[in-house]
Scaffold this motif. Structure first.
Motif, PDB file in Angstrom:
ATOM      1  N   VAL A 281     -92.031  50.512   9.657  1.00  0.00           N
ATOM      2  CA  VAL A 281     -93.395  50.920   9.989  1.00  0.00           C
ATOM      3  C   VAL A 281     -94.489  50.057   9.523  1.00  0.00           C
ATOM      4  O   VAL A 281     -94.237  49.849   8.149  1.00  0.00           O
ATOM      5  CB  VAL A 281     -93.449  52.495   9.886  1.00  0.00           C
ATOM      6  CG1 VAL A 281     -94.586  53.002  10.266  1.00  0.00           C
ATOM      7  CG2 VAL A 281     -92.267  53.225  10.698  1.00  0.00           C
ATOM      8  N   ARG A 282     -95.430  49.930   9.936  1.00  0.00           N
ATOM      9  CA  ARG A 282     -96.675  49.261   9.609  1.00  0.00           C
ATOM     10  C   ARG A 282     -97.723  50.195   9.573  1.00  0.00           C
ATOM     11  O   ARG A 282     -98.153  50.970  10.427  1.00  0.00           O
ATOM     12  CB  ARG A 282     -97.301  48.182  10.260  1.00  0.00           C
ATOM     13  CG  ARG A 282     -98.386  47.310   9.708  1.00  0.00           C
ATOM     14  CD  ARG A 282     -98.845  46.266  10.649  1.00  0.00           C
ATOM     15  NE  ARG A 282    -100.038  45.654   9.837  1.00  0.00           N
ATOM     16  CZ  ARG A 282    -101.475  46.153  10.389  1.00  0.00           C
ATOM     17  NH1 ARG A 282    -101.460  47.036  11.102  1.00  0.00           N
ATOM     18  NH2 ARG A 282    -102.372  45.435   9.696  1.00  0.00           N
ATOM     19  N   ALA A 283     -98.276  50.205   8.320  1.00  0.00           N
ATOM     20  CA  ALA A 283     -99.470  51.239   8.005  1.00  0.00           C
ATOM     21  C   ALA A 283    -100.549  50.555   7.809  1.00  0.00           C
ATOM     22  O   ALA A 283    -100.743  49.421   7.052  1.00  0.00           O
ATOM     23  CB  ALA A 283     -99.284  52.189   6.872  1.00  0.00           C
ATOM     24  N   PRO A 284    -101.759  50.947   8.438  1.00  0.00           N
ATOM     25  CA  PRO A 284    -103.036  50.276   8.441  1.00  0.00           C
ATOM     26  C   PRO A 284    -103.623  50.037   6.958  1.00  0.00           C
ATOM     27  O   PRO A 284    -103.964  49.040   6.373  1.00  0.00           O
ATOM     28  CB  PRO A 284    -103.965  50.795   9.430  1.00  0.00           C
ATOM     29  CG  PRO A 284    -103.374  52.221   9.451  1.00  0.00           C
ATOM     30  CD  PRO A 284    -102.039  51.946   9.307  1.00  0.00           C
ATOM     31  N   THR A 285    -103.397  51.175   5.997  1.00  0.00           N
ATOM     32  CA  THR A 285    -103.704  51.130   4.844  1.00  0.00           C
ATOM     33  C   THR A 285    -102.770  52.011   3.881  1.00  0.00           C
ATOM     34  O   THR A 285    -101.962  52.534   4.521  1.00  0.00           O
ATOM     35  CB  THR A 285    -105.226  51.955   4.693  1.00  0.00           C
ATOM     36  OG1 THR A 285    -105.149  53.314   5.255  1.00  0.00           O
ATOM     37  CG2 THR A 285    -106.450  51.187   5.389  1.00  0.00           C
TER      38      THR A 285
ATOM     39  N   GLY B 137    -107.106  45.415  -0.074  1.00  0.00           N
ATOM     40  CA  GLY B 137    -107.385  44.363   0.798  1.00  0.00           C
ATOM     41  C   GLY B 137    -107.657  42.981  -0.090  1.00  0.00           C
ATOM     42  O   GLY B 137    -107.616  43.105  -1.130  1.00  0.00           O
ATOM     43  N   GLY B 138    -107.554  42.053   0.653  1.00  0.00           N
ATOM     44  CA  GLY B 138    -108.106  40.743  -0.213  1.00  0.00           C
ATOM     45  C   GLY B 138    -108.018  39.454   0.930  1.00  0.00           C
ATOM     46  O   GLY B 138    -107.757  39.613   2.021  1.00  0.00           O
ATOM     47  N   SER B 139    -108.220  38.438   0.134  1.00  0.00           N
ATOM     48  CA  SER B 139    -108.307  37.048   1.313  1.00  0.00           C
ATOM     49  C   SER B 139    -106.901  36.545   1.588  1.00  0.00           C
ATOM     50  O   SER B 139    -105.913  37.189   1.157  1.00  0.00           O
ATOM     51  CB  SER B 139    -108.866  36.254   0.482  1.00  0.00           C
ATOM     52  OG  SER B 139    -108.095  35.783  -0.714  1.00  0.00           O
ATOM     53  N   LEU B 140    -106.830  35.706   2.582  1.00  0.00           N
ATOM     54  CA  LEU B 140    -105.756  35.187   3.090  1.00  0.00           C
ATOM     55  C   LEU B 140    -104.663  34.509   1.994  1.00  0.00           C
ATOM     56  O   LEU B 140    -103.404  34.917   1.964  1.00  0.00           O
ATOM     57  CB  LEU B 140    -106.002  34.235   4.167  1.00  0.00           C
ATOM     58  CG  LEU B 140    -104.827  33.729   4.959  1.00  0.00           C
ATOM     59  CD1 LEU B 140    -103.879  35.102   5.752  1.00  0.00           C
ATOM     60  CD2 LEU B 140    -105.044  32.602   5.983  1.00  0.00           C
ATOM     61  N   GLU B 141    -105.327  34.160   0.870  1.00  0.00           N
ATOM     62  CA  GLU B 141    -104.573  33.234  -0.210  1.00  0.00           C
ATOM     63  C   GLU B 141    -104.068  34.492  -1.044  1.00  0.00           C
ATOM     64  O   GLU B 141    -102.851  34.471  -1.497  1.00  0.00           O
ATOM     65  CB  GLU B 141    -105.302  32.332  -0.950  1.00  0.00           C
ATOM     66  CG  GLU B 141    -105.521  31.220  -0.324  1.00  0.00           C
ATOM     67  CD  GLU B 141    -107.043  31.443   0.771  1.00  0.00           C
ATOM     68  OE1 GLU B 141    -107.381  32.554   0.853  1.00  0.00           O
ATOM     69  OE2 GLU B 141    -107.567  30.242   1.410  1.00  0.00           O
ATOM     70  N   ASP B 142    -104.926  35.670  -1.145  1.00  0.00           N
ATOM     71  CA  ASP B 142    -104.284  36.785  -2.249  1.00  0.00           C
ATOM     72  C   ASP B 142    -102.959  37.283  -1.444  1.00  0.00           C
ATOM     73  O   ASP B 142    -102.099  37.955  -2.147  1.00  0.00           O
ATOM     74  CB  ASP B 142    -105.553  37.713  -2.436  1.00  0.00           C
ATOM     75  CG  ASP B 142    -106.705  37.225  -2.916  1.00  0.00           C
ATOM     76  OD1 ASP B 142    -106.540  35.776  -3.798  1.00  0.00           O
ATOM     77  OD2 ASP B 142    -107.827  37.547  -2.866  1.00  0.00           O
TER      78      ASP B 142
ATOM     79  N   THR C  28    -107.165  45.061   9.502  1.00  0.00           N
ATOM     80  CA  THR C  28    -107.433  43.562  10.066  1.00  0.00           C
ATOM     81  C   THR C  28    -106.276  42.653   9.500  1.00  0.00           C
ATOM     82  O   THR C  28    -106.129  41.472  10.091  1.00  0.00           O
ATOM     83  CB  THR C  28    -108.737  43.206   9.971  1.00  0.00           C
ATOM     84  OG1 THR C  28    -109.128  43.303   8.817  1.00  0.00           O
ATOM     85  CG2 THR C  28    -109.574  44.208  10.998  1.00  0.00           C
ATOM     86  N   ASP C  29    -106.021  43.019   8.086  1.00  0.00           N
ATOM     87  CA  ASP C  29    -104.812  42.073   7.452  1.00  0.00           C
ATOM     88  C   ASP C  29    -103.389  42.101   7.949  1.00  0.00           C
ATOM     89  O   ASP C  29    -103.041  43.063   8.374  1.00  0.00           O
ATOM     90  CB  ASP C  29    -104.930  42.471   6.022  1.00  0.00           C
ATOM     91  CG  ASP C  29    -106.438  42.216   5.168  1.00  0.00           C
ATOM     92  OD1 ASP C  29    -107.200  41.477   5.919  1.00  0.00           O
ATOM     93  OD2 ASP C  29    -106.720  42.873   4.555  1.00  0.00           O
ATOM     94  N   VAL C  30    -103.056  41.028   8.347  1.00  0.00           N
ATOM     95  CA  VAL C  30    -101.638  40.733   8.798  1.00  0.00           C
ATOM     96  C   VAL C  30    -100.795  40.092   7.972  1.00  0.00           C
ATOM     97  O   VAL C  30    -101.064  38.744   7.771  1.00  0.00           O
ATOM     98  CB  VAL C  30    -101.615  40.339  10.406  1.00  0.00           C
ATOM     99  CG1 VAL C  30    -100.137  40.206  10.780  1.00  0.00           C
ATOM    100  CG2 VAL C  30    -102.396  41.330  11.050  1.00  0.00           C
ATOM    101  N   THR C  31     -99.658  40.409   7.468  1.00  0.00           N
ATOM    102  CA  THR C  31     -98.828  39.851   6.634  1.00  0.00           C
ATOM    103  C   THR C  31     -97.333  39.686   7.314  1.00  0.00           C
ATOM    104  O   THR C  31     -97.042  40.811   8.246  1.00  0.00           O
ATOM    105  CB  THR C  31     -98.521  40.237   5.114  1.00  0.00           C
ATOM    106  OG1 THR C  31     -97.992  41.465   5.346  1.00  0.00           O
ATOM    107  CG2 THR C  31     -99.991  39.993   4.436  1.00  0.00           C
ATOM    108  N   LEU C  32     -96.301  38.734   6.864  1.00  0.00           N
ATOM    109  CA  LEU C  32     -95.023  38.878   7.555  1.00  0.00           C
ATOM    110  C   LEU C  32     -94.206  40.091   7.333  1.00  0.00           C
ATOM    111  O   LEU C  32     -93.095  40.291   8.039  1.00  0.00           O
ATOM    112  CB  LEU C  32     -94.317  37.686   7.273  1.00  0.00           C
ATOM    113  CG  LEU C  32     -95.079  36.109   7.663  1.00  0.00           C
ATOM    114  CD1 LEU C  32     -94.243  34.971   7.536  1.00  0.00           C
ATOM    115  CD2 LEU C  32     -95.356  36.383   9.303  1.00  0.00           C
ATOM    116  N   ILE C  33     -94.488  40.703   6.230  1.00  0.00           N
ATOM    117  CA  ILE C  33     -93.748  41.897   5.792  1.00  0.00           C
ATOM    118  C   ILE C  33     -93.908  42.789   6.771  1.00  0.00           C
ATOM    119  O   ILE C  33     -92.922  43.844   7.221  1.00  0.00           O
ATOM    120  CB  ILE C  33     -94.003  42.195   4.428  1.00  0.00           C
ATOM    121  CG1 ILE C  33     -92.904  43.366   3.857  1.00  0.00           C
ATOM    122  CG2 ILE C  33     -95.339  42.880   4.351  1.00  0.00           C
ATOM    123  CD1 ILE C  33     -92.958  43.789   2.737  1.00  0.00           C
ATOM    124  N   ASP C  34     -95.173  42.908   7.638  1.00  0.00           N
ATOM    125  CA  ASP C  34     -95.493  43.910   8.580  1.00  0.00           C
ATOM    126  C   ASP C  34     -94.307  43.776   9.645  1.00  0.00           C
ATOM    127  O   ASP C  34     -94.188  44.787  10.453  1.00  0.00           O
ATOM    128  CB  ASP C  34     -96.864  43.766   9.046  1.00  0.00           C
ATOM    129  CG  ASP C  34     -98.018  43.941   7.928  1.00  0.00           C
ATOM    130  OD1 ASP C  34     -97.650  44.584   7.018  1.00  0.00           O
ATOM    131  OD2 ASP C  34     -98.952  43.256   8.128  1.00  0.00           O
TER     132      ASP C  34
END
Length: 521
Positions: free
Chosen positions: A261-265, A217-222, A250-256
């Motif tokens: 498949v997108r994994a939550p963690t 996890g991390g901030s939006l900028e990270d 809760t973090d969403v990036t464009l690679i998802d």
């Protein structure tokens, strides 16, 4: 008047270049380092020279901006149309346009709202290209042999993934080390995905069956590096099934959106990649036990069904009772039927023997002989009639042949007389008859008939056709002189003719008739 003129003469005089340079120094000294917040406008990508030119604007003003080529490649945040940023740099002027501009040295996002707006615009543009289409996604392999992981080799993520894989189902893991934060994060992740896909099957380094791109996890900028356009395109182009495990749930990036498949963690990604080995063994053993027990249960069920069907079948005595009774009845009727059949055949034989007596046979033979004689008489009469017809036909054919021969002879005579008349007409009209009367046909060297004396030049070779042959001669001029070069040839050729040259000379001196003659062919 004199004082006004003296005032103008005492004012300093500037050239345009001097004044522009002075303004440039003033602006650069006063605003040597500034932070300007605004929205990028008019950005069309780097210029062919490598520099980037655009504008920063807000609700009330607009400012030109420039990023030099060397600085552009080091920017952590790349310019995008409509992106709200904080530009750090220095102000300067551009004398060529009498304008001022900011020379940007670095760019920062102007808060989380600017980042989200940039990501939404990038997501919309990439989705329009079809990079997020469900049809592009593939299923994960059930039990991969090799797992490729793209993450930092020193973080806790790789340890969590390896620990979870060891607990569930140990597999061979290849780690491609990358930076998961910073300016080079996006380029390294994209290179790692493409590098795994470039591995040949059966090579020295095994090619992964599934890829996991993981980060904590991390901030939006990270997490911004995993929303880089190159990362999204590399994930969409990957031929190897790819799992995106970036950040927390809760973090969403464009690679998802581009991953299969997108994994939550990252830990959940490890659970998606492989099943639990103990559960799989138990499942296989349970299926094996069911497989072994199934034939036994099937055999027992079939045996029970057969017993039930056997109880429903009637006994052999019951099945044969009615046929046996019918057989007894038929056996009782058989002697009487045989006797009746023999009597009927004896009666038919008696009737047939009565019709086959010698008197009856002689009567039938006499009737047949009478019919045969009658037919012979009819055939003889018909033959006589046919022979008479044949004789009449032969006589008719002979008469027709004689008539045809006479007609053909008459036609041949008529054609012969007509042909003789045509031959006489042809002989009368032919120029050969004219030659027989003493005339001569003159031809030039090409064989064409000469109709005019003027058509022959002095010394020209001509040919004279007589009734009995042809002679070549040379044409003389009007005075009757023979050219020296041809005099010998003419004398030699005409020597056997005797007095003919004198006669021809006499005829040549006659006036020429210009009208049509018999020589016109």
């Amino acid at each position: 008047m004199t004082q006004a003129g003296d005032g103008r003469a005492n004012a300093p005089e500037w050239s345009v270049s001097e004044l522009s340079s002075a303004l440039k120094r003033t602006v650069e000294d006063a605003f040597g380092h500034v932070r300007v917040r605004g929205e990028i406008s008019g950005y069309r990508g780097p210029h062919s020279s490598g520099h980037a030119y655009f504008s920063l604007k807000d609700a009330g003003a607009r400012m030109d901006a420039v990023v030099w080529k060397g600085v552009f490649n080091r920017l952590r945040v790349r310019p995008e149309e409509g992106l709200e940023v904080v530009a750090i740099g220095r102000l300067t002027t551009y004398p060529g346009k009498s304008s001022y501009q900011i020379v940007i040295e670095s760019l920062e996002f102007a808060g989380a709202g600017a980042i989200m707006a940039m990501l939404e615009e990038r997501k919309r543009r990439l989705a329009a290209e079809g990079l997020f289409a469900p049809a592009r996604k593939v299923e994960l392999p059930f039990l991969p042999r090799v797992i490729g992981v793209v993450t930092s080799p020193t973080g806790a993520v790789i340890r969590d993934i390896l620990h979870r894989l060891a607990d569930r189902f140990p597999r061979h893991v290849l780690v491609w080390p990358v930076r998961v934060q910073g300016e080079t994060c996006g380029a390294e992740v994209a290179e790692a995905i493409r590098g795994f896909n470039a591995l040949p099957a059966g090579g020295a380094i095994p090619r992964p069956d599934v890829l996991v791109v993981a980060r904590g996890g991390g901030s939006l900028e990270d997490l911004l590096g995993f929303s880089d356009e190159e990362v999204v395109r590399a994930a969409a182009e990957s031929a190897i099934p790819l799992i995106s495990a970036v950040g927390h749930e809760t973090d969403v990036t464009l690679i998802d959106f581009a991953a299969d498949v997108r994994a939550p963690t990252p830990t959940a990604a490890a659970e998606m990649v492989v099943p639990v080995r103990s559960d799989l063994i138990a499942t296989v053993e349970g299926l094996g036990a069911r497989l072994r027990a199934a034939p036994v249960r099937l055999l027992e069920r079939r045996r029970a069904d057969m017993r039930a069907l056997v109880r429903l079948l009637p006994r052999a005595e019951d099945l044969l009772a009615i046929p046996r009774q019918r057989f007894d009845q038929v056996a009782d009727r058989l002697p009487r039927a045989l006797k009746a059949n023999a009597g009927a055949h004896r009666l038919r034989l008696t009737r047939a023997s009565a019709r086959l007596s010698p008197e009856a046979l002689r009567g039938r033979l006499d009737r047949a002989r009478d019919r045969l004689n009658a037919r012979e008489a009819r055939f003889a009469a018909a033959g006589q009639v046919q022979r008479r017809d044949w004789r009449r036909q032969r006589e008719k054919i002979a008469t027709d042949m004689q008539r045809a021969r006479r007609t053909l002879a008459r036609q041949m005579d008529d054609r012969a007389r007509h042909l003789a008349g045509l031959a006489q007409l042809l002989k009368a009209l032919s120029y050969q008859g004219v030659l027989d009367r003493g005339f001569v046909l003159v031809r030039d060297e090409t064989g064409a008939a000469v109709r005019r004396a003027a058509a022959l030049a002095p010394g020209a070779r001509v040919e004279l056709q007589f009734a009995d042959g042809r002679r070549p001669v040379l044409a003389l001029d009007g005075a009757g002189d023979v050219p020296p070069s041809a005099s010998g040839e003419v004398a030699a050729r005409d020597q056997p003719q005797g007095p003919r040259p004198a006669a021809r000379s006499a005829r040549r001196r006659k006036p020429v008739n210009e009208g049509p003659t018999l020589f016109d062919l």
